[in-house]
Design a protein around this motif. Structure first.
Motif, PDB file in Angstrom:
ATOM      1  N   LEU A 216       0.829  -1.209   0.000  1.00 36.15           N
ATOM      2  CA  LEU A 216       0.000   0.000   0.000  1.00 36.15           C
ATOM      3  C   LEU A 216       0.862   1.258   0.000  1.00 36.15           C
ATOM      4  N   ASP A 217       1.958   1.226   0.755  1.00 34.17           N
ATOM      5  CA  ASP A 217       2.883   2.360   0.750  1.00 34.17           C
ATOM      6  C   ASP A 217       3.451   2.595  -0.646  1.00 34.17           C
TER       7      ASP A 217
ATOM      8  N   PRO B  88       8.829   9.153   7.560  1.00 36.37           N
ATOM      9  CA  PRO B  88       7.684   8.910   8.453  1.00 36.37           C
ATOM     10  C   PRO B  88       7.366   7.425   8.610  1.00 36.37           C
ATOM     11  N   ARG B  89       7.556   6.647   7.533  1.00 37.80           N
ATOM     12  CA  ARG B  89       7.309   5.208   7.619  1.00 37.80           C
ATOM     13  C   ARG B  89       8.275   4.566   8.613  1.00 37.80           C
ATOM     14  N   ALA B  90       9.541   4.960   8.573  1.00 39.93           N
ATOM     15  CA  ALA B  90      10.534   4.393   9.482  1.00 39.93           C
ATOM     16  C   ALA B  90      10.243   4.771  10.930  1.00 39.93           C
ATOM     17  N   LEU B  91       9.855   6.014  11.171  1.00 45.90           N
ATOM     18  CA  LEU B  91       9.565   6.443  12.535  1.00 45.90           C
ATOM     19  C   LEU B  91       8.288   5.807  13.074  1.00 45.90           C
TER      20      LEU B  91
ATOM     21  N   LEU C 267      11.249   1.747  -1.730  1.00 45.86           N
ATOM     22  CA  LEU C 267      10.769   2.950  -2.404  1.00 45.86           C
ATOM     23  C   LEU C 267      11.715   3.377  -3.522  1.00 45.86           C
ATOM     24  N   LEU C 268      13.010   3.180  -3.330  1.00 48.16           N
ATOM     25  CA  LEU C 268      13.972   3.502  -4.380  1.00 48.16           C
ATOM     26  C   LEU C 268      13.787   2.587  -5.589  1.00 48.16           C
ATOM     27  N   GLY C 269      13.495   1.320  -5.336  1.00 46.82           N
ATOM     28  CA  GLY C 269      13.184   0.411  -6.443  1.00 46.82           C
ATOM     29  C   GLY C 269      11.919   0.820  -7.167  1.00 46.82           C
TER      30      GLY C 269
END
Length: 131
Positions: A4-5, A37-40, A82-84
């Motif tokens: 979803l992200d 924000p996803r990591a936090l 996300l980089l991929g």
């Protein structure tokens, strides 16, 4: 949740990085706006943390070493995914599979649009590998 992200990232990226925007900072900014924000959000608080005021120990008081390692790991995994996704979107833009949003700014000439291949039956779109 990562799927979803990535789907939301692809949608936002397409509209944030418009036709004619050649800024690497903008592209990496959109990537960072999703990765950080996803990591936090995915950090698990240890039991020794006190809620008011937030205190978890060394080195920062509100982040201990275990939490900082979780943030680093989530930045690595989410950022690489996300980089991929960013690479795949840029490749899709490059081959004409999808087009960038034009927005309300200066319009790009039609020569930079995705090329359409002419077919015997009329003007039909073909993927680059079908030519």
């Amino acid at each position: 949740m990562l799927a979803l992200d990535l789907a939301l990232f692809g949608l936002v990226y397409r509209y944030a990085v418009r036709r004619g925007d050649d800024s690497a900072d903008l592209r990496l900014g959109v990537l960072g706006a999703f990765a950080l924000p996803r990591a936090l959000f995915l950090v698990q608080l240890p039991a020794e943390c006190t809620p008011a005021p937030l205190a978890c120990g060394e080195p920062l008081g509100y982040f201990n070493w275990a939490m900082l390692s979780q943030v680093a790991w989530q930045l690595f995994t989410g950022g690489s995914a996300l980089l991929g996704s960013l690479y795949g979107l840029e490749r899709a833009f490059g081959v004409g599979l999808i087009r960038r949003f034009s927005g309300f700014g200066p319009q790009v000439p039609a020569a930079e649009e995705a090329p359409k291949a002419a077919a015997p039956g009329g003007d039909v779109f073909k993927f680059p590998w079908q030519q």
